[in-house]
Write a protein that holds these residues in place. Sequence first.
Motif: not given
Length: 317
Positions: A211-213, A223, A228-229, A236, A239, A309-312
Amino acid sequence: MRKLALSAAAIAVAIALMLWWLTVPAIVPAAALPPYTPDLGNGRTMFNAGGCASCHAAPDENPDNIDRTRLGGGLALKSPFGTFYVPNISSDPNDGIGAWSEADFVTALSKGTSTRRGRHLYPAFPYTSYQKMQLADVRDLFAYLKTLPPVAGRVRRHDLPFPFNIRRLVGLWKLLFLHGAPLTPDPAQSPQWNRGAYLVNGPGHCAECHSPRNALGAIIDSQRFAGGPAPDGKGWVPNVTPAGLQHSGDDDSAWKEKDVASYLSDGMSPAGDYAGAAMAEVIRNTALLSADDRAAIASYIAALPPRQGPKPPEKKR
């Protein structure tokens, strides 16, 4: 003007005292634990589901050489807040947790508090997930850990810059982000799904990496599981909702529930690639779970709502 200054000072002192009181480390008293006969077999399952050996076994250049039972710690966990060093949780009474009471252990996992030192533990130790475990499972895990060999050697202190080295501030972080309780089964779902939900969100703490933070290091709930990172800033984490698992590899082969279960056993994706880096360590643990537990995890993962989520970053060609 002097009265105004005194009033401001009094308000500041009152706020400081209130914050100090609100951030007192919470504990679970021994009186809250009724008599109990632990199940060591279940404790071993919780140990493997939680991946305890991946962090707490003394690190070695060759993962195949690591003795999963020697929990002397020492692994360096790098983060945006500094470097955390995983502690010794072997049964050594001086350097590990051999002198801990059951209440000490339950408090650490459910409240993120070190009762031995009366201070907050940093959430690099994923008690945000462990707080969702059933009390019996935590007690079984503690009993199992006590059967493992003692390992002498105290781990070095965390290397954290100011202000992250002020543990009392973790109390403020907990006020914002530590609000969970043990998971309860969802009657609308199957027993298999409920078992998977428990293993994933409790001992397995899968969301902690997947999960992203936000800027304060807490999981972004909207999300959750959307990747995420990596926590150490290298690479990375993918998802694992259907939005991320719908395709895998150049052949666009879709992940099915059985593929997830198989992956947790041998680490091979539907495209024929094998898990690497941190996920390879996860597979070392999930491979030791029963086939039923791996199937339960797969059932839950396959039923997650799709989340973006965030795009890698784009892969270098």
